[in-house]
Design a protein around this motif. Sequence first.
Motif, PDB file in Angstrom:
ATOM      1  N   SER A 259       0.796  -1.332   0.218  1.00 40.34           N
ATOM      2  CA  SER A 259      -0.113  -0.035  -0.126  1.00 40.34           C
ATOM      3  C   SER A 259       0.478   1.448  -0.434  1.00 40.34           C
ATOM      4  CB  SER A 259      -0.775   0.062   1.096  1.00 40.34           C
ATOM      5  OG  SER A 259       0.093  -0.114   2.233  1.00 40.34           O
ATOM      6  N   GLU A 289      -7.819   6.232  -2.465  1.00 35.08           N
ATOM      7  CA  GLU A 289      -8.668   5.327  -1.931  1.00 35.08           C
ATOM      8  C   GLU A 289      -8.633   4.013  -2.691  1.00 35.08           C
ATOM      9  OE1 GLU A 289     -11.248   4.901  -0.371  1.00 35.08           O
ATOM     10  OE2 GLU A 289     -11.829   7.783   0.186  1.00 35.08           O
ATOM     11  N   GLN A 290      -7.119   3.635  -4.519  1.00 28.36           N
ATOM     12  CA  GLN A 290      -7.387   2.620  -4.683  1.00 28.36           C
ATOM     13  C   GLN A 290      -6.766   1.909  -3.944  1.00 28.36           C
ATOM     14  OE1 GLN A 290      -8.527   2.264  -7.819  1.00 28.36           O
ATOM     15  NE2 GLN A 290      -9.329   4.041  -7.563  1.00 28.36           N
ATOM     16  N   HIS A 292      -8.145   0.572  -1.378  1.00 29.30           N
ATOM     17  CA  HIS A 292      -8.862  -1.009  -1.490  1.00 29.30           C
ATOM     18  C   HIS A 292      -9.723  -1.977  -2.302  1.00 29.30           C
ATOM     19  CE1 HIS A 292     -10.650   1.659   1.908  1.00 29.30           C
ATOM     20  NE2 HIS A 292     -10.446   2.402   1.869  1.00 29.30           N
ATOM     21  N   THR A 293      -8.406  -1.351  -4.015  1.00 30.17           N
ATOM     22  CA  THR A 293      -8.839  -2.677  -4.400  1.00 30.17           C
ATOM     23  C   THR A 293      -7.254  -3.383  -4.362  1.00 30.17           C
ATOM     24  OG1 THR A 293      -7.021  -1.319  -5.589  1.00 30.17           O
ATOM     25  CG2 THR A 293      -8.669  -1.049  -6.183  1.00 30.17           C
ATOM     26  N   SER A 295      -5.528  -6.808  -2.513  1.00 30.66           N
ATOM     27  CA  SER A 295      -5.888  -7.633  -1.488  1.00 30.66           C
ATOM     28  C   SER A 295      -4.886  -8.567  -1.017  1.00 30.66           C
ATOM     29  CB  SER A 295      -6.780  -8.696  -2.089  1.00 30.66           C
ATOM     30  OG  SER A 295      -5.797  -9.134  -3.335  1.00 30.66           O
ATOM     31  N   ASP A 307      -3.505   1.226   5.698  1.00 28.52           N
ATOM     32  CA  ASP A 307      -4.888   0.300   4.904  1.00 28.52           C
ATOM     33  C   ASP A 307      -5.838   1.038   3.901  1.00 28.52           C
ATOM     34  OD1 ASP A 307      -6.093   0.999   7.634  1.00 28.52           O
ATOM     35  OD2 ASP A 307      -5.377  -1.437   8.142  1.00 28.52           O
ATOM     36  N   GLY A 308      -6.151   2.308   4.774  1.00 29.62           N
ATOM     37  CA  GLY A 308      -6.721   2.869   4.384  1.00 29.62           C
ATOM     38  C   GLY A 308      -8.037   3.532   5.219  1.00 29.62           C
ATOM     39  N   SER A 309      -7.850   2.600   6.485  1.00 27.09           N
ATOM     40  CA  SER A 309      -8.858   2.712   7.249  1.00 27.09           C
ATOM     41  C   SER A 309      -8.790   4.387   8.129  1.00 27.09           C
ATOM     42  CB  SER A 309      -7.985   1.761   8.697  1.00 27.09           C
ATOM     43  OG  SER A 309      -7.352   2.206   9.290  1.00 27.09           O
TER      44      SER A 309
END
Length: 418
Positions: A259, A289-290, A292-293, A295, A307-309
């Motif tokens: 990330s 925001e990407q 979240h793509t 895994s 981790d975007g949280s």
Amino acid sequence: MAPKRNRLAKRRKALGYSQEEFANELGVAVSTVTRWEAGKTDPQGYVHPKLARFLKVTPEELADLLAPEVLAPDRSVVYAVTPPPGDTDDMKRRDVLSLLATTGALMALPGSDKPSPRSGVAASLTETGPELNSHLWKVFSLSDSKQAVYPIVRHQLGVLAKGLGENQSDASRQQLCTLVADLYQLAGEIFFDANRYADAAHCYTLAASASREAGAFDLWACALTRHAFVELYERRFAVAAPILAAASQVADRGDPRLSTRYWVAAVQAEVHAGLGDLDATKRALDSAEQVHTLSGQLHNGGWLRFDGSRLAEERGTCYLALGRPDLAERALTAALSQQLSLRRRGAVLAELAALGAERRDLDQAGHYTRAALELVGQTGSGYIGRKLQGVRKRLEPLVADGRASALHQEISALDSVV
């Protein structure tokens, strides 16, 4: 587990005070005394004279009582983190600068053509260092008082410097440089939380150099991003921007499964907001925001934890800086509904307080300011304190109102504490 202060509790009991009686004498909550003795928070500076008086000790003896007992990473040794006599902030700073200079010089030396020794500090570090560094990041993350981790980190940095000084191959040196880059970022985080920005910047600079030597692009980009944070919090946005541009280029050469590049974008959004560029801010946030793509294992919980949280609170911070309270409140309220650490929760509360001040809603400003101040008392976090200084500036045009004046004074009292 937080490092306890058993000697402080023992002294209180020896003088016949219950926790409730002791708290009443000091004018603090019982829960505050409980947290002190559990090692979860540190007594604020202005409380120390009262503490010494009621405990009937000298300032030097009080410092010894307040030194927490710490369990070593291997859980084999319990020791007290007691600073040596005369260990002032200036002495600590000189100690860190000396270690930085030594480590930097040793990193610059070329490797040896001779085989690496099978024993020695360097050999041991390459085997146990990654696990220990990971452990220290976890302790830092879980500890309410970030400063409690520093003595162990400082010791391990000295061990790493010793390992670098040994004869070893290029491969071994590269492994040690990776460990150095990792741990100096943690040291920088500790200094940053204490508002010691110059020391944090020095640590991040060395971490970036060590990452380059190790060829670790994601580690390198994270060190640069943390360095940019220092400039961001000093509101030197034009200085932070090129550092982040470099971090973005380095991250692009890293592992696309991680990330890193999205964290760089999230921090770039805050810088664009500070420069007043709404469109660039939105683009950077959309890029972040990407994350979240992705895994799988997208961060390591240490030098890379994005981790975007946190994007909701980061959006709120950006929109508040851009003078868009409508967008800011929506994002910050969403952030506050999440499960947050005390440090992050305090920062969001401070932003909501700033939003109240911006709207001249002193009931909102007061509610959130005092909630954030309570968390400063629990954590001793300079990070939350710094956020509250932004609230104070927004209150200045409103001090003719007694409520605003009282809030301004409460925040100003932090200057001598964090």
